[in-house]
Design a protein around this motif. Sequence first.
Motif, PDB file in Angstrom:
ATOM      1  N   SER A  12       0.869  -1.188   0.000  1.00 52.88           N
ATOM      2  CA  SER A  12       0.000   0.000   0.000  1.00 52.88           C
ATOM      3  C   SER A  12       0.897   1.226   0.000  1.00 52.88           C
ATOM      4  CB  SER A  12      -0.880  -0.020   1.256  1.00 52.88           C
ATOM      5  OG  SER A  12      -1.198   1.292   1.660  1.00 52.88           O
ATOM      6  N   THR A  13       0.606   2.180  -0.877  1.00 49.24           N
ATOM      7  CA  THR A  13       1.444   3.389  -0.925  1.00 49.24           C
ATOM      8  C   THR A  13       1.285   4.192   0.376  1.00 49.24           C
ATOM      9  OG1 THR A  13      -0.322   4.488  -2.164  1.00 49.24           O
ATOM     10  CG2 THR A  13       1.518   3.604  -3.448  1.00 49.24           C
ATOM     11  N   ASN A  14       0.084   4.158   0.970  1.00 55.02           N
ATOM     12  CA  ASN A  14      -0.094   4.872   2.251  1.00 55.02           C
ATOM     13  C   ASN A  14       0.745   4.221   3.355  1.00 55.02           C
ATOM     14  OD1 ASN A  14      -2.133   6.548   1.102  1.00 55.02           O
ATOM     15  ND2 ASN A  14      -3.145   6.656   3.080  1.00 55.02           N
ATOM     16  N   GLN A  35      -0.608  -2.574  -6.398  1.00 53.67           N
ATOM     17  CA  GLN A  35      -0.776  -2.487  -4.954  1.00 53.67           C
ATOM     18  C   GLN A  35      -1.468  -3.770  -4.487  1.00 53.67           C
ATOM     19  OE1 GLN A  35      -1.646   1.421  -2.574  1.00 53.67           O
ATOM     20  NE2 GLN A  35      -3.613   0.506  -3.053  1.00 53.67           N
ATOM     21  N   ASN A  37      -2.170  -4.720  -1.125  1.00 49.53           N
ATOM     22  CA  ASN A  37      -2.981  -4.701   0.101  1.00 49.53           C
ATOM     23  C   ASN A  37      -3.501  -3.288   0.356  1.00 49.53           C
ATOM     24  OD1 ASN A  37      -4.150  -5.709   2.420  1.00 49.53           O
ATOM     25  ND2 ASN A  37      -2.287  -5.503   3.655  1.00 49.53           N
ATOM     26  N   GLY A  38      -4.144  -2.739  -0.680  1.00 44.93           N
ATOM     27  CA  GLY A  38      -4.651  -1.364  -0.566  1.00 44.93           C
ATOM     28  C   GLY A  38      -5.823  -1.292   0.396  1.00 44.93           C
ATOM     29  N   HIS A  39      -5.892  -0.196   1.122  1.00 47.74           N
ATOM     30  CA  HIS A  39      -7.034  -0.053   2.015  1.00 47.74           C
ATOM     31  C   HIS A  39      -7.690   1.309   1.849  1.00 47.74           C
ATOM     32  CE1 HIS A  39      -3.290   0.699   4.247  1.00 47.74           C
ATOM     33  NE2 HIS A  39      -3.909   1.799   4.608  1.00 47.74           N
ATOM     34  N   GLY A  40      -8.952   1.331   2.220  1.00 46.43           N
ATOM     35  CA  GLY A  40      -9.723   2.558   2.134  1.00 46.43           C
ATOM     36  C   GLY A  40     -10.143   3.001   3.507  1.00 46.43           C
ATOM     37  N   THR A  55      -2.680   4.161  -8.187  1.00 45.97           N
ATOM     38  CA  THR A  55      -2.542   4.003  -6.732  1.00 45.97           C
ATOM     39  C   THR A  55      -1.331   4.844  -6.330  1.00 45.97           C
ATOM     40  OG1 THR A  55      -1.385   1.918  -7.201  1.00 45.97           O
ATOM     41  CG2 THR A  55      -3.629   1.742  -6.402  1.00 45.97           C
ATOM     42  N   ASP A  97     -15.007  11.455  -2.280  1.00 48.50           N
ATOM     43  CA  ASP A  97     -15.223  10.463  -3.345  1.00 48.50           C
ATOM     44  C   ASP A  97     -15.555  11.197  -4.638  1.00 48.50           C
ATOM     45  OD1 ASP A  97     -14.934   8.334  -1.613  1.00 48.50           O
ATOM     46  OD2 ASP A  97     -17.095   8.109  -1.280  1.00 48.50           O
ATOM     47  N   LYS A 104     -18.845   5.223  -7.947  1.00 48.52           N
ATOM     48  CA  LYS A 104     -17.555   5.684  -7.425  1.00 48.52           C
ATOM     49  C   LYS A 104     -16.416   5.293  -8.366  1.00 48.52           C
ATOM     50  CE  LYS A 104     -14.733   5.222  -3.267  1.00 48.52           C
ATOM     51  NZ  LYS A 104     -14.812   5.297  -1.802  1.00 48.52           N
ATOM     52  N   ILE A 108     -10.244   8.664  -1.675  1.00 43.37           N
ATOM     53  CA  ILE A 108      -9.096   9.347  -1.060  1.00 43.37           C
ATOM     54  C   ILE A 108      -8.996   8.904   0.395  1.00 43.37           C
ATOM     55  CG2 ILE A 108      -8.194  11.616  -0.351  1.00 43.37           C
ATOM     56  CD1 ILE A 108      -9.988  12.766  -2.704  1.00 43.37           C
ATOM     57  N   LEU A 109      -7.791   8.605   0.828  1.00 46.33           N
ATOM     58  CA  LEU A 109      -7.578   8.225   2.228  1.00 46.33           C
ATOM     59  C   LEU A 109      -6.502   9.131   2.824  1.00 46.33           C
ATOM     60  CD1 LEU A 109      -8.096   6.229   4.572  1.00 46.33           C
ATOM     61  CD2 LEU A 109      -6.248   4.825   3.638  1.00 46.33           C
ATOM     62  N   GLY A 124      -3.688   9.443   0.242  1.00 44.20           N
ATOM     63  CA  GLY A 124      -3.741   8.291  -0.664  1.00 44.20           C
ATOM     64  C   GLY A 124      -4.850   8.482  -1.681  1.00 44.20           C
ATOM     65  N   ILE A 125      -4.518   8.222  -2.931  1.00 44.57           N
ATOM     66  CA  ILE A 125      -5.483   8.423  -4.020  1.00 44.57           C
ATOM     67  C   ILE A 125      -5.588   7.132  -4.833  1.00 44.57           C
ATOM     68  CG2 ILE A 125      -5.942   9.715  -6.152  1.00 44.57           C
ATOM     69  CD1 ILE A 125      -4.231  12.013  -4.928  1.00 44.57           C
TER      70      ILE A 125
HETATM   71  C1  BTN Z   1     -11.755   5.099   0.113  1.00 40.19           C
HETATM   72  O1  BTN Z   1     -12.529   5.433  -0.778  1.00 40.19           O
HETATM   73  O2  BTN Z   1     -12.151   4.452   1.095  1.00 40.19           O
HETATM   74  C2  BTN Z   1     -10.314   5.496   0.011  1.00 40.19           C
HETATM   75  C3  BTN Z   1      -9.544   4.657  -0.957  1.00 40.19           C
HETATM   76  C4  BTN Z   1      -8.086   5.068  -1.041  1.00 40.19           C
HETATM   77  C5  BTN Z   1      -7.248   4.113  -1.862  1.00 40.19           C
HETATM   78  C6  BTN Z   1      -5.845   4.608  -2.066  1.00 40.19           C
HETATM   79  S1  BTN Z   1      -4.972   3.674  -3.281  1.00 40.19           S
HETATM   80  C7  BTN Z   1      -3.470   4.452  -2.841  1.00 40.19           C
HETATM   81  C8  BTN Z   1      -3.479   4.571  -1.321  1.00 40.19           C
HETATM   82  N1  BTN Z   1      -2.978   3.361  -0.724  1.00 40.19           N
HETATM   83  C9  BTN Z   1      -3.922   2.714  -0.014  1.00 40.19           C
HETATM   84  O3  BTN Z   1      -3.754   1.633   0.596  1.00 40.19           O
HETATM   85  N2  BTN Z   1      -5.063   3.406  -0.060  1.00 40.19           N
HETATM   86  C10 BTN Z   1      -4.944   4.609  -0.851  1.00 40.19           C
END
Ligand code: BTN
Length: 235
Positions: A12-14, A35, A37-40, A55, A97, A104, A108-109, A124-125
């Motif tokens: 995850s970049t975040n 990515q 293991n991206g999370h929101g 990402t 969003d 959607k 953005i996180l 995070g985008i």
């Molecule tokens: C959301 O709508 O809940 C936010 C989503 C954010 C996703 C981005 S992808 C790049 C960055 N790294 C992550 O793990 N999450 C953010």
Amino acid sequence: MIKKVYFEILPSTNTYLKENYHKYDDKTAIICHQQTNGHGRLGRNWDSERKNSITMSILLKPKTSKNIALLSLLTSAALFDVIKNYHNDTKIKWPNDILVNNKKISGILLESIYKNKFEAVIIGIGINVNNVYFPKSINHKATSLKKELNIQFDIEEIINQILFNFEKYYKDFLKDNNSYIDICRKHSAVIGKDILINGQKVKVIDILDNGNLLVYDGNKTIDFSYGEITLENSY
Ligand code: BTN
């Protein structure tokens, strides 16, 4: 100028920036092609597709954490300006969003780092660009540029446009000029609409200069600062 740093693959970049922010300067964008293991927000997963989704995370080290929540709106405006160029039915769902065709397309996180004191903020985008397959559970409410327009997009060009707009609005932010809030108001998916906040139905009146949402519950107006809102009959 925002400096771009690329990685082939990251969980995850975040998360990467949370652990490594001290190695990078203010205004650095960490971008990865894949990515894993991206999370929101609210602990949700964020799915993306290798080289088909954007990402990235922007690292900022402003002097104070004052008004930091406004960075969500600022980023929404920067994304809106780009996506709107490709699709007419683009709206901003407060606070962060982007909807295309009421689905959607981007999230953005925003995460702040405190180590005794405020150190940095990570934005995070995630944007669905050329990916067209979504998990069944979100297929009806998620979309991508390619899914809507059936065109293959140049990911790099979109990243550059976003960073350009982001920097423009960030300069305004540092001067306490809230130009981006007007964009969020003008192209809002929620102003004038009934929404659900924690299960309660309210009408959205406006987005305030401090970035909060002003809603009416039938008796009184409420200044709502943060949370998940649900639009009726939509995402
Ligand atoms: C959301 O709508 O809940 C936010 C989503 C954010 C996703 C981005 S992808 C790049 C960055 N790294 C992550 O793990 N999450 C953010």
